[in-house]
Design a protein around this motif. Structure first.
Motif, mmCIF file in Angstrom:
data_model
loop_
_atom_site.group_PDB
_atom_site.id
_atom_site.type_symbol
_atom_site.label_atom_id
_atom_site.label_comp_id
_atom_site.label_asym_id
_atom_site.label_seq_id
_atom_site.Cartn_x
_atom_site.Cartn_y
_atom_site.Cartn_z
ATOM 1 N N THR A 13 -2.596 17.775 -8.365
ATOM 2 C CA THR A 13 -4.030 17.956 -8.581
ATOM 3 C C THR A 13 -4.537 19.246 -9.332
ATOM 4 O O THR A 13 -3.883 20.293 -8.808
ATOM 5 N N GLY A 14 -5.363 19.305 -10.486
ATOM 6 C CA GLY A 14 -5.422 20.612 -11.146
ATOM 7 C C GLY A 14 -4.494 20.911 -12.376
ATOM 8 O O GLY A 14 -4.667 21.671 -13.094
ATOM 9 N N ASP A 15 -3.489 20.277 -12.246
ATOM 10 C CA ASP A 15 -2.312 20.441 -13.308
ATOM 11 C C ASP A 15 -2.487 20.009 -14.559
ATOM 12 O O ASP A 15 -3.538 19.198 -14.807
ATOM 13 N N ASP A 82 -6.179 18.184 -18.914
ATOM 14 C CA ASP A 82 -6.421 19.375 -17.962
ATOM 15 C C ASP A 82 -7.149 18.757 -16.693
ATOM 16 O O ASP A 82 -7.796 17.768 -16.583
ATOM 17 N N SER A 83 -6.846 19.786 -15.538
ATOM 18 C CA SER A 83 -7.568 19.608 -14.185
ATOM 19 C C SER A 83 -7.400 18.181 -14.152
ATOM 20 O O SER A 83 -8.411 17.507 -13.525
ATOM 21 N N LEU A 84 -6.224 17.717 -13.679
ATOM 22 C CA LEU A 84 -5.912 16.223 -13.560
ATOM 23 C C LEU A 84 -6.281 15.987 -12.242
ATOM 24 O O LEU A 84 -6.022 16.732 -11.115
ATOM 25 N N LYS A 85 -6.620 14.765 -11.812
ATOM 26 C CA LYS A 85 -7.181 14.436 -10.617
ATOM 27 C C LYS A 85 -6.079 13.170 -10.148
ATOM 28 O O LYS A 85 -5.700 12.554 -10.964
ATOM 29 N N PRO A 86 -6.141 12.980 -8.798
ATOM 30 C CA PRO A 86 -5.459 11.824 -8.426
ATOM 31 C C PRO A 86 -5.789 10.501 -9.065
ATOM 32 O O PRO A 86 -5.003 9.482 -9.181
ATOM 33 N N GLU A 87 -6.934 10.195 -9.252
ATOM 34 C CA GLU A 87 -7.705 9.202 -10.118
ATOM 35 C C GLU A 87 -7.187 8.835 -11.522
ATOM 36 O O GLU A 87 -7.383 7.797 -12.036
ATOM 37 N N ASP A 88 -6.703 10.011 -12.025
ATOM 38 C CA ASP A 88 -5.712 9.786 -13.324
ATOM 39 C C ASP A 88 -4.656 9.364 -13.119
ATOM 40 O O ASP A 88 -4.192 8.779 -14.406
ATOM 41 N N THR A 89 -3.991 8.945 -12.018
ATOM 42 C CA THR A 89 -2.751 8.152 -11.916
ATOM 43 C C THR A 89 -2.792 6.819 -12.723
ATOM 44 O O THR A 89 -3.661 5.950 -12.308
ATOM 45 N N ALA A 90 -1.778 6.655 -13.740
ATOM 46 C CA ALA A 90 -1.739 5.484 -14.499
ATOM 47 C C ALA A 90 -0.754 5.518 -15.360
ATOM 48 O O ALA A 90 0.041 6.502 -15.758
ATOM 49 N N LEU A 91 -0.628 4.212 -15.925
ATOM 50 C CA LEU A 91 0.547 4.172 -17.043
ATOM 51 C C LEU A 91 -0.655 4.362 -18.304
ATOM 52 O O LEU A 91 -1.322 3.472 -18.529
ATOM 53 N N TYR A 92 -0.022 5.294 -19.197
ATOM 54 C CA TYR A 92 -0.955 5.470 -20.210
ATOM 55 C C TYR A 92 -0.208 5.123 -21.613
ATOM 56 O O TYR A 92 0.899 5.041 -21.864
ATOM 57 N N LEU A 122 4.128 7.097 -17.724
ATOM 58 C CA LEU A 122 3.556 7.128 -16.348
ATOM 59 C C LEU A 122 3.188 8.499 -16.160
ATOM 60 O O LEU A 122 3.789 9.535 -16.211
ATOM 61 N N VAL A 123 1.779 8.821 -15.569
ATOM 62 C CA VAL A 123 1.323 9.704 -15.350
ATOM 63 C C VAL A 123 1.147 9.707 -13.821
ATOM 64 O O VAL A 123 0.214 8.903 -13.266
ATOM 65 N N THR A 124 1.615 10.671 -12.717
ATOM 66 C CA THR A 124 1.191 10.500 -11.427
ATOM 67 C C THR A 124 0.580 11.836 -11.045
ATOM 68 O O THR A 124 1.402 12.803 -11.420
ATOM 69 N N VAL A 125 -0.279 11.900 -10.554
ATOM 70 C CA VAL A 125 -1.212 13.175 -9.962
ATOM 71 C C VAL A 125 -0.911 12.881 -8.422
ATOM 72 O O VAL A 125 -1.937 11.991 -7.791
ATOM 73 N N SER A 126 -0.507 13.789 -7.791
ATOM 74 C CA SER A 126 -0.398 14.125 -6.414
ATOM 75 C C SER A 126 -1.486 14.766 -5.743
ATOM 76 O O SER A 126 -1.779 15.961 -6.460
ATOM 77 N N SER A 127 -1.919 14.460 -4.612
ATOM 78 C CA SER A 127 -3.228 15.320 -3.901
ATOM 79 C C SER A 127 -2.604 16.418 -3.256
ATOM 80 O O SER A 127 -1.367 16.422 -3.045
#
Length: 127
Positions: A13-15, A82-92, A122-127
């Motif tokens: 998160t935040g990366d 920027d400022s990635l959040k867990p809810e941004d996790t998805a296949l883009y 695939l983008v995976t954002v961990s909390s």
């Protein structure tokens, strides 16, 4: 037109991440390009799009955090996240929109407006 999406990964998160969509075939500068994402169990949703002249459109949830840009000399569209959040996790996915003389945001929102699709990254954002 063939599209190759890349740049996904596992971040916290935040990366930040920068996705790339490289195109081959056709005249890239003539295309409007969009990014969509699909999370597990959810429908594919619009993220951002960029017109031929560089006009940009974003879904509300990413405004101020994501930036779409294009480099016609490299036949590539980028999505800086920027400022990635867990809810941004998805296949883009990146996609090329059907040609029109002019565009509105509503045209870019639906997957039906796009003729060519990349394979997804695939983008995976961990909390």
């Amino acid at each position: 037109v063939q599209l190759q999406a890349s740049g996904g990964g596992l971040v916290q998160t935040g990366d930040s991440l920068r996705l790339s969509c490289a195109a081959s075939g056709g005249t890239f500068s003539n295309y409007a390009v969009g990014w969509f994402r699909q999370a597990p169990g959810k429908e594919r949703e619009f993220v951002a799009a960029i017109g031929r002249s560089g006009t940009t459109y974003y879904t509300d949830s990413v405004k101020g955090r994501f930036t779409i840009s294009r480099d016609n000399a490299k036949n590539t569209v980028y999505l800086l996240m920027d400022s990635l959040k867990p809810e941004d996790t998805a296949l883009y996915y990146c996609a090329v929109a059907g040609w029109r003389s002019s565009y509105s945001k509503s045209y870019f929102l639906t997957p039906r407006s796009y003729n060519y699709w990349g394979q997804g990254t695939l983008v995976t954002v961990s909390s």
